[in-house]
Motif scaffolding. Structure first.
Motif, PDB file in Angstrom:
ATOM      1  N   SER A 142      -2.687  37.109  67.383  1.00 33.38           N
ATOM      2  CA  SER A 142      -2.603  36.860  66.204  1.00 33.38           C
ATOM      3  C   SER A 142      -2.648  35.022  66.594  1.00 33.38           C
ATOM      4  N   HIS A 189      -6.112  33.803  67.870  1.00 34.20           N
ATOM      5  CA  HIS A 189      -7.250  33.879  66.712  1.00 34.20           C
ATOM      6  C   HIS A 189      -6.492  33.795  65.337  1.00 34.20           C
ATOM      7  N   GLU A 196      -9.015  32.833  62.421  1.00 31.61           N
ATOM      8  CA  GLU A 196      -9.245  33.681  61.607  1.00 31.61           C
ATOM      9  C   GLU A 196      -9.032  34.461  60.229  1.00 31.61           C
ATOM     10  N   CYS A 250      -3.768  37.843  75.198  1.00 32.84           N
ATOM     11  CA  CYS A 250      -5.138  37.855  74.420  1.00 32.84           C
ATOM     12  C   CYS A 250      -5.705  36.630  74.917  1.00 32.84           C
TER      13      CYS A 250
END
Length: 405
Positions: A31, A34, A37, A113
């Motif tokens: 996360s 991201h 989002e 990520c």
């Protein structure tokens, strides 16, 4: 780890909002790249100009330098067992690491990520953006740091902030009631998060709506100016002050004074509350290299690509640090430092100072070594006190290695 992979992802690999599991470990490892989002954001625009390329070592020398830096050894705090630089990266769940030495990128790696075209949540490093903008305004004479908060923001009413000076807000020496213990489910941080949530409030919710409504009801605790207490609400109060004075949001100011003029590669973005107020205390997501450019701007005392973005006095004031007698001993892994204009100052032999955020985010500026280091991370626990023992000695060791080249 398979989070959010597939069309659709398996049920046990879906990360959701609004139940806020997205910032729990190990979901955090996905996360942090991201965040947009999960939450609405405002853009910190880079404008339309071409980015200013960073200077790198020649490819063969760059590859060799990575091997040499990875092999640098140091002793973690209170440990007699040596650790290598590369081991420390994995120990601290590093997602991205960039090192600039004397204006050249000498080290760059991506994990987890994060990829080179990606962006990462920088958590409380956002505070240093806010503090830098405020310090620029102070030095340029558009903001008087001796005036009271209520002089600039009359809407603050009877809040404990009303009688604090702007400087006390900038240096977090306000006497305001606020607990930031993430491990305590009843801490004020969670009440603040509920107020700031852009999602519809739960039925029966009677608390404040948005960052600024929360600030209007803050109660006193202690006396203004007595001690440093790390409390995020100071950063959002400061964001409100500089927006009132400038007539611009903190995202507009960051774009105008920094991002559009630094030659960055990517737009950044900043989360907002339900009323569109940017989170001045922790909402920015940005690219690794662009954060390196900001660190280099600080190392160069406000100059970037041959252009002066703000007076050198701004960085001189930050490097000088805050009142060390007020720093206390609440950050034992950090050492006897200080805090000013939302920047952490080490007062070590190298004159280092830093922007820092939970879960391991940092822009570390070492003027003596001519080094800027940016580390983005998703460490399982929020407090940097768990990460400093294997990070701060590593930064010093790499600085000394680079100085000896």
């Amino acid at each position: 780890m398979g989070w959010m992979q597939g069309f659709p992802p398996p049920e046990d690999k879906i990360i959701t909002q609004p139940d806020s599991v997205y910032f729990s470990f190990p979901r955090l490892r996905w996360s942090v790249c991201h965040l947009r989002e999960f939450l609405p954001t405002e853009e910190i625009s880079r404008g339309l100009g071409a980015p200013m390329p960073l200077e790198y070592l020649p490819p063969a020398e760059f590859a060799d330098m990575r091997q040499q830096i990875d092999a640098v050894t140091f002793n973690p705090q209170k440990s007699e067992e040596e650790m290598t630089w590369e081991e420390s990266l994995y120990a601290n769940y590093t997602d991205g690491m960039l090192i600039i030495h004397k204006g050249q990128v000498v080290y760059e790696r991506y994990f987890g990520c994060l990829e080179e075209d990606g962006k990462h949540a920088i958590m409380s490093m956002t505070k240093s953006f806010t503090g830098l903008l405020a310090e620029i305004m102070v030095v340029e004479g558009t903001l008087d740091d001796t005036r009271l908060v209520r002089d600039y923001v009359p809407e603050i009413g009877d809040s404990a902030f009303a009688t604090a000076t702007v400087r006390q807000v900038m240096d977090m020496t306000t006497g305001v009631k606020y607990s930031e213990d993430y491990s305590d489910p009843n801490a004020d941080i969670w009440l603040y998060s509920a107020a700031a949530s852009p999602l519809p409030k739960a039925e029966g919710y009677e608390g404040p709506d948005g960052y600024w409504e929360y600030l209007q009801q803050v109660e006193p605790e202690g006396n203004h100016g007595d001690e440093f207490h790390y409390k995020t609400i100071n950063s959002d109060m400061l964001g409100w002050i500089i927006s009132k004075v400038s007539g611009k949001s903190v995202t507009e100011l960051a774009s105008e004074r920094l991002w559009r003029r630094m030659g960055v590669e990517q737009d950044a973005y900043q989360t907002v509350d339900g009323k569109g107020v940017p989170f001045a205390g922790g909402g920015i997501t940005a690219g690794l290299r662009d954060l390196g450019r900001l660190g280099q701007l600080m190392l160069n005392e406000g100059a970037s690509n041959g252009e002066r973005l703000f007076p050198a006095e701004v960085v001189a004031n930050i490097r000088a640090g805050g009142d060390r007698s007020k720093f206390g001993d609440g950050f034992p892994t950090f050492g006897p430092g200080s805090y000013t204009s939302q920047w952490w100052v080490f007062h070590n032999d190298h004159g280092a100072f830093a922007a820092r955020g939970v879960h391991g985010q940092t822009i570390y500026v070492d003027p003596t070594a001519g080094m800027v280091l940016v580390r983005l991370s998703s460490f399982p626990r929020s407090q940097n006190g768990f990460i400093d023992p294997t990070s701060l000695p590593a930064y010093q060791a790499v600085a000394e290695f680079l100085m000896a080249r």
